[in-house]
Scaffold this motif. Structure first.
Motif, PDB file in Angstrom:
ATOM      1  N   TRP A   1      67.100 -41.837  36.781  1.00  7.66           N
ATOM      2  CA  TRP A   1      66.785 -40.471  36.407  1.00  7.66           C
ATOM      3  C   TRP A   1      66.536 -39.692  37.689  1.00  7.66           C
ATOM      4  CZ3 TRP A   1      62.069 -37.776  37.061  1.00  7.66           C
ATOM      5  CH2 TRP A   1      61.983 -36.560  36.370  1.00  7.66           C
ATOM      6  N   GLU A   2      67.259 -38.599  37.858  1.00  9.01           N
ATOM      7  CA  GLU A   2      67.158 -37.831  39.091  1.00  9.01           C
ATOM      8  C   GLU A   2      66.814 -36.386  38.778  1.00  9.01           C
ATOM      9  OE1 GLU A   2      70.186 -38.357  42.014  1.00  9.01           O
ATOM     10  OE2 GLU A   2      70.851 -40.256  41.161  1.00  9.01           O
ATOM     11  N   THR A   3      65.846 -35.858  39.488  1.00 15.78           N
ATOM     12  CA  THR A   3      65.521 -34.444  39.392  1.00 15.78           C
ATOM     13  C   THR A   3      64.944 -34.017  40.741  1.00 15.78           C
ATOM     14  OG1 THR A   3      64.206 -32.760  38.243  1.00 15.78           O
ATOM     15  CG2 THR A   3      63.256 -34.952  38.370  1.00 15.78           C
TER      16      THR A   3
ATOM     17  N   THR B   1      66.919 -35.082  20.658  1.00 18.85           N
ATOM     18  CA  THR B   1      66.134 -35.801  21.667  1.00 18.85           C
ATOM     19  C   THR B   1      67.036 -36.606  22.584  1.00 18.85           C
ATOM     20  OG1 THR B   1      64.242 -35.948  20.170  1.00 18.85           O
ATOM     21  CG2 THR B   1      64.308 -37.506  22.007  1.00 18.85           C
TER      22      THR B   1
ATOM     23  N   ASP C   1      70.228 -36.036  23.177  1.00 16.28           N
ATOM     24  CA  ASP C   1      71.010 -35.092  23.982  1.00 16.28           C
ATOM     25  C   ASP C   1      70.177 -34.531  25.128  1.00 16.28           C
ATOM     26  OD1 ASP C   1      73.308 -35.403  22.474  1.00 16.28           O
ATOM     27  OD2 ASP C   1      72.854 -33.714  21.151  1.00 16.28           O
ATOM     28  N   THR C   2      68.933 -34.190  24.835  1.00 23.41           N
ATOM     29  CA  THR C   2      68.063 -33.637  25.870  1.00 23.41           C
ATOM     30  C   THR C   2      67.784 -34.670  26.951  1.00 23.41           C
ATOM     31  OG1 THR C   2      67.025 -32.123  24.293  1.00 23.41           O
ATOM     32  CG2 THR C   2      65.814 -32.585  26.322  1.00 23.41           C
ATOM     33  N   ALA C   3      67.559 -35.927  26.539  1.00 22.17           N
ATOM     34  CA  ALA C   3      67.340 -36.985  27.528  1.00 22.17           C
ATOM     35  C   ALA C   3      68.538 -37.092  28.459  1.00 22.17           C
ATOM     36  CB  ALA C   3      67.087 -38.317  26.818  1.00 22.17           C
ATOM     37  N   TYR C   4      69.730 -37.038  27.892  1.00 24.22           N
ATOM     38  CA  TYR C   4      70.935 -37.135  28.716  1.00 24.22           C
ATOM     39  C   TYR C   4      71.048 -35.930  29.650  1.00 24.22           C
ATOM     40  CZ  TYR C   4      75.740 -38.027  30.096  1.00 24.22           C
ATOM     41  OH  TYR C   4      76.868 -38.270  30.841  1.00 24.22           O
ATOM     42  N   GLU C   5      70.795 -34.743  29.112  1.00 28.87           N
ATOM     43  CA  GLU C   5      70.879 -33.527  29.934  1.00 28.87           C
ATOM     44  C   GLU C   5      69.884 -33.560  31.084  1.00 28.87           C
ATOM     45  OE1 GLU C   5      70.181 -30.481  27.093  1.00 28.87           O
ATOM     46  OE2 GLU C   5      72.098 -30.816  26.039  1.00 28.87           O
ATOM     47  N   ARG C   6      68.741 -34.217  30.873  1.00 35.38           N
ATOM     48  CA  ARG C   6      67.706 -34.305  31.918  1.00 35.38           C
ATOM     49  C   ARG C   6      67.972 -35.448  32.893  1.00 35.38           C
ATOM     50  NH1 ARG C   6      63.040 -31.602  29.880  1.00 35.38           N
ATOM     51  NH2 ARG C   6      63.858 -29.729  28.871  1.00 35.38           N
ATOM     52  N   GLY C   7      69.008 -36.227  32.644  1.00 30.04           N
ATOM     53  CA  GLY C   7      69.380 -37.257  33.610  1.00 30.04           C
ATOM     54  C   GLY C   7      69.147 -38.689  33.188  1.00 30.04           C
ATOM     55  N   ILE C   8      68.653 -38.926  31.970  1.00 25.81           N
ATOM     56  CA  ILE C   8      68.452 -40.302  31.510  1.00 25.81           C
ATOM     57  C   ILE C   8      69.807 -40.932  31.226  1.00 25.81           C
ATOM     58  CG2 ILE C   8      67.515 -41.738  29.659  1.00 25.81           C
ATOM     59  CD1 ILE C   8      65.372 -40.670  31.521  1.00 25.81           C
TER      60      ILE C   8
END
Length: 228
Positions: A4-6, A35, A37-44
């Motif tokens: 996970w990268e941010t 949930t 989809d959001t996890a994927y969009e956030r980098g998971i």
């Protein structure tokens, strides 16, 4: 490797998918997909489920049809009925792998883990479950073999066995409980991956005062004082 990268952070975080397997109405099902989809969009990029998590594999499979498969690491698990002989356990896992592939809609499962067993007798015996998993790995149905259980002695045995790629411990390496530290150290010494399940102790360490949270799981209530 899936991280996970941010910004400047690069952390090996994934999403556990037990909760999305629970009983649900149409609104819940939409929320579960949102949930994911959001996890994927956030980098998971790491998703961990199990045959034992109700409808989780089906619901994760729906998400996998939308996301680029090559970007994801998909892990699942299966238990072994305690009454099975080693040969019956092997047959059970061969079928479990096929069933999981169908529910997830994938041609290869990245990590397949033996789940919540209390003994390794069925797994390590000649002709047992581990041989079935090695066969599946050799045939390209799975990429890695793991063990996820609450019993540290079994996880230690898996580390020392030489055929397992990963172990999974749960709520035992957190800011209020580091009982898995020796196990993690041993696994690192042998080049075995460790999945640290629920590093926030089943919701105990989410920032809310746990003493006023009625949803805290009974298993971690003994750490309420330290968490507070």
């Amino acid at each position: 490797e899936h991280f996970w990268e941010t910004g400047s952070d690069r952390l090996p975080l994934g999403m556990g998918c037990a909760t999305i397997g629970g009983s649900a109405d149409a609104a819940d099902l939409r929320r579960f997909q949102a949930t994911l989809d959001t996890a994927y969009e956030r980098g998971i990029r790491y998703y961990d489920t199990s045959i034992n998590y109700g409808g989780s594999e089906f619901r994760l499979g729906e998400f996998l049809r939308r996301a680029p498969r090559e970007t994801l690491f998909v892990a699942t698990k299966s238990g072994i009925p305690s009454t099975y002989t080693p040969s019956e356990a092997a047959v059970h896992l061969r079928q479990a792998i096929r069933n999981s592939m169908e529910r997830l809609g994938v041609e290869t499962i990245d990590l397949f883990q033996i789940h919540d067993v209390e003994t390794l007798d069925q797994t390590l015996a000649p002709g047992g479950a581990l041989e079935a998993l090695v066969e599946a790995r050799d045939n390209g149905l799975i990429r890695y073999i793991g063990l996820g259980t609450r019993f540290h002695d079994l996880l230690e045995t898996a580390v020392l066995n030489g055929q397992f790629d990963t172990i999974l411990t749960y709520t035992d390496f957190t800011p209020v409980n580091e009982s898995a530290r020796p196990l993690i150290t041993l696994a690192a010494r042998h080049g075995i991956g460790v999945i640290n399940g629920s590093p926030l102790a089943f919701g105990l360490l989410t920032g809310q005062d746990p003493r006023g949270n009625p949803r805290i799981h009974g298993e971690v209530r003994r750490y309420l004082g330290a968490a507070a």
